[in-house]
Write an enzyme that holds these catalytic residues in place. Structure first.
Site: not given
Lengths: 150, 150, 150, 150, 150, 150, 150, 150, 150, 150
Positions: A92, A95, A118
């Site tokens: 997830r 995604e 960073s």
């Protein structure tokens, strides 16, 4: 006899087994070694070198041997487990980046100019936020901005 | 004559061009349509359907045509641009997940049990935090916990 | 009994373990065998055959067996560890090539004509350069130009 | 009429064509805009945003239009051309990393501790070194060390 | 007790180890079994079934057991070692095909018509050619032409 | 008006079409420009820059325009056509390397020591050899040996 | 003590070893268990569950243990060995499909309508056909036509 | 004006369109040009060069232009359409090879020795076989055996 | 003039555009042509050939041309859009198979023996089921069992 | 002595072996632990953590040790076995999604709006449906609808 240093994945397996059998939470371990929670878990799973005193504290707490502590102290090669990226709990996050990554890029450049957040001078935190519609997982990425600087 | 609906990537290219030529920030556009900042950028780049009134407001603000508004209103297929994931500004987020993903999984399970952070009932925010060592990019993922529930 | 030659990766694991347990730096080892620093590390990690006298000196210094020396002397098959290329410390070099590779190609052709920088007649050096904005890693690739020569 | 901004790859194609037809070297262009050589080539090939005055200088010098200058000024998405990585002139750099990358990682950690050479606070230079055995291509990567800093 | 036949890769490892420890060249072995040089090396590395008398001669010469001979006699499944294709010594051949493959195809069709050079009715030879500019590796592929013949 | 330089693949398509319509062989063209046969085909397909006089001779011979000649003169980026590698006529060469590549590596090291056959200081030739069992395609790779030379 | 069932690949290795050492052909084994030839080889290599009586007959014939018979009886997961697909003997079949697959599709649809040749209600046979130009391998795929049937 | 030769995929699209609009079967076309059925379809889809008289016959029959005939006459580069391999009608053939490929290899070697079924000296046929349980697709691969012959 | 048949993806784009502009649901269209809902959507998106009367009804209903109807009638090559599989709405189905696929395989074999659920003699349905905890998407796969039947 | 927890794949192998040797169906086991059928198989194959009482019941029923029960209780990382996806019994489900996935997406959005079927708040069932044309496998996916909800 000379033997190789225990691989960090083996050390992690032993730490996970001891942690579960002793009924200890990650939070308890992080408190014990006085280190941030996500850093602690990542480091004991093999993603960061662990300072000697903390490595010793962990193995003593969990009843593990010096071989584990020696392994924890080593500099890791940080290799992602590609298979694990499709575990639903981890997927997830990927995604979300697939959907929002280009938007985050636009907004970093709008606010900061050409550069990056960073991932080295960086920390992550996770917390629970109560919500009447169902509690929420809140994960914060906090990294220093680095501008492209020739 | 019947014509296909303008692809969302074409609509996004036109929005980006108009935004830059008119010197408007994403924040200005988000304010104008009264929507969250990251949502707005993601939606105008093609990742979310845009409600009709907001789509109209965007194209009017930017001097674009109804074809762009029609495109914005459509349901997207959310496909990642695989090439863009190696852009350094976006890649750092993936790298952070490669390093910290398994730790986040451990901690979600410790705190919430077996389940996931939803990427659908979900929001993202980005902000700047001043820091004497260099200002920082702070990105927050906030998703509802969903437990494996047969 | 005939046994296979110890794989170079096993020899490297033993060398790394002994080096760390004896508190020796790579620089000390390179000095001891009178070889360039990057060459020495690459060779002991398995990327170059090691001349017999140097192989013997290394195993004596580290208290390892003849099996390690025999392994070091062999001709390697130089295979990249694909997983390691995403380790952040190594990845930054690949990222730099992704960004600057085509520019380097243009400039090699402008200066030298059609051809390449050899990666065989080639050496690499690494050094630290003090800088008030933070010390810097300086890596130099130095390869003979080879022109396309039918 | 609103039109999309010219893609950076199209702008690069026009710059390359004009540069060749006018017989100008990259070095001449870099001098003209008073910018480092590798940076200039990378930026004109689309890897860096070009400041407005330099973008204008380039298009005037090469007899190109404002559309090219507008394209040059944009923030790029830095996507590698995967096909180009197997061009022999570029591939030798990747091959060198495949062979020496792990050694460079060892030596960065030995000298600097846990961290990376930045590819953002970073510069590259290329030069020719005369050598009786054949002139050499010398490429220097120079990046700020960033330590893992939670 | 029934045991599996020794894998050809294990047989090859033992042959390589014995060959090196006894200081024998591949050429010596090929002479001994009266077989072509490249065929011999390929077969002992596991790419061709070895006739029983030659297999016996090899294991006797190298002091290996019948298990190795039995393995050598088997019909192989000829699977490339994908990792080895990026070894620089091997990669240069693939690179040459990447550059010249389409040209060879044009010329085969021009000379022979529609068809292929067989890789089965086929032999390879390698030799050294002295050259004042540096000695040369000369590799000859020699395969029967097969025309597309319905 | 400025236009991009014609892509080498377009130039190759025009050369191929003209060659076929005029009934010219590659050998005729190579003779005409006094260049080696395989080099000529590879170069006209876009794999090598073509010297100006030869480029002019080719376009005159084939009745093509200066745009084609300009394209031929450019420095190529040598990218393999991955799809073409599975064309049966080309694939057999790759298959031969899959089977014999490791053997060639062994024999190069046995004869020359640690190093490679250059694919840059390199030439290829193809010929037909009459054979009562069916004529044969003979392809010779001839490259300078380069030893690993720090 | 509970032990896992022997993997089918291990059972296959033992069957192959016993078959070779006893000098039995696959045809002999197929006859013995009264099963089709290709089915028998595929099943003993692990691609089909073997009925109990046939499994027993095979292990008795070959002098193998009940563990092998138990393994043979199991339902397989039919996973292709991707590496083996590039073995030249197997690859030629894939190449034939690469060239003729779309033509077979056209002709199945022309003759049968929209649907497929089943690979489940399916059999394969192989035979040798004498031919003055060289004997031929004849492989027949015979599958029930299944029409798309909602 | 010089133009490129029409790509074979464009020629195939035109042939398919004309064939369908005129209600002609592939079998009719194959009869007309007196060529085998599968060969004809494969060739008109671009997988084989078509002899000039047959190419002319096809374009006349279908009312297409000389450009199509010219395209048909060319030597193809036979590249599989990777996407099409997952079309269910085509995929079943690949699946059958995944399941039965290693068995076919065993049986080819048992019957013929070390070698392959040629995919060049090769023909394919397809037919319908009536069956009370449902008619069947029968596809026959018929290729000359080629032994490994150094 | 002969023209290629309109690609099914273009026909689908026109159908989708007309459907949206006219405010028609898929259900309305399916009713109109008296076909199952999922079949209708799949077919109009290009995954099934559409019978002539239904194709005509669709283009009349939506005001599209005969070119669209002709395209709909064609036999498709069913190629998945790999990029779309990572669209979150589609991905969840693949994820469910990743988690439950092996369990479904076990249970098919337990209930039916060795074989498969046909994806050809097959239908899919989707419905909404009200649930106090949130309405549910219910998708049913219904395919004929096919046993492995030699 | 500390030992790692038994990997879930090893626990699954032991459960499968004991189940088969004792002649128990999955349905019997599911009944015994009073859990849904597909859930039970998935969980015992390692895809779900098993509650302690059910884990104990399973190992007692099958005569396995506490190590198996401990393994079953752990939180899994749910990684698909990529190779198994091409097993024909499993592949047909993926193929169905390749063909019908985009149609399901259209219909979910038409019925529910922008969102997904959850694969977490989700259950699967499988049943046999008698049919005169051959019995059918019926698989039902039943997941809560989740709307994109910022």
């Amino acid at each position: 006899m000379t033997t190789p240093i225990m691989p960090k994945s083996d050390a992690a397996d032993l730490i996970v087994a001891a942690r579960i059998r002793q009924g200890l939470t990650w939070a308890t371990i992080a408190d014990k070694i006085d280190a941030p929670l996500v850093w602690t878990v990542a480091a004991l799973l093999g993603k960061h070198p662990v300072p000697a005193d903390k490595a010793t504290a962990v193995v003593e707490m969990l009843g593990l041997g010096e071989g584990v502590a020696e392994s924890l102290r080593q500099q890791p090669t940080r290799t992602p487990d590609e298979a694990a990226t499709s575990d639903p709990t981890i997927y997830r996050f990927y995604e979300a980046l697939d959907v929002y990554g280009p938007a985050l890029k636009e907004l970093i450049h709008e606010e900061f100019g050409d550069g990056i957040m960073s991932a080295i001078n960086f920390k992550v935190d996770i917390s629970r936020r109560a919500d009447p519609g169902g509690d929420r997982v809140v994960v914060t990425f906090d990294g220093k901005f680095l501008d492209y600087n020739w």
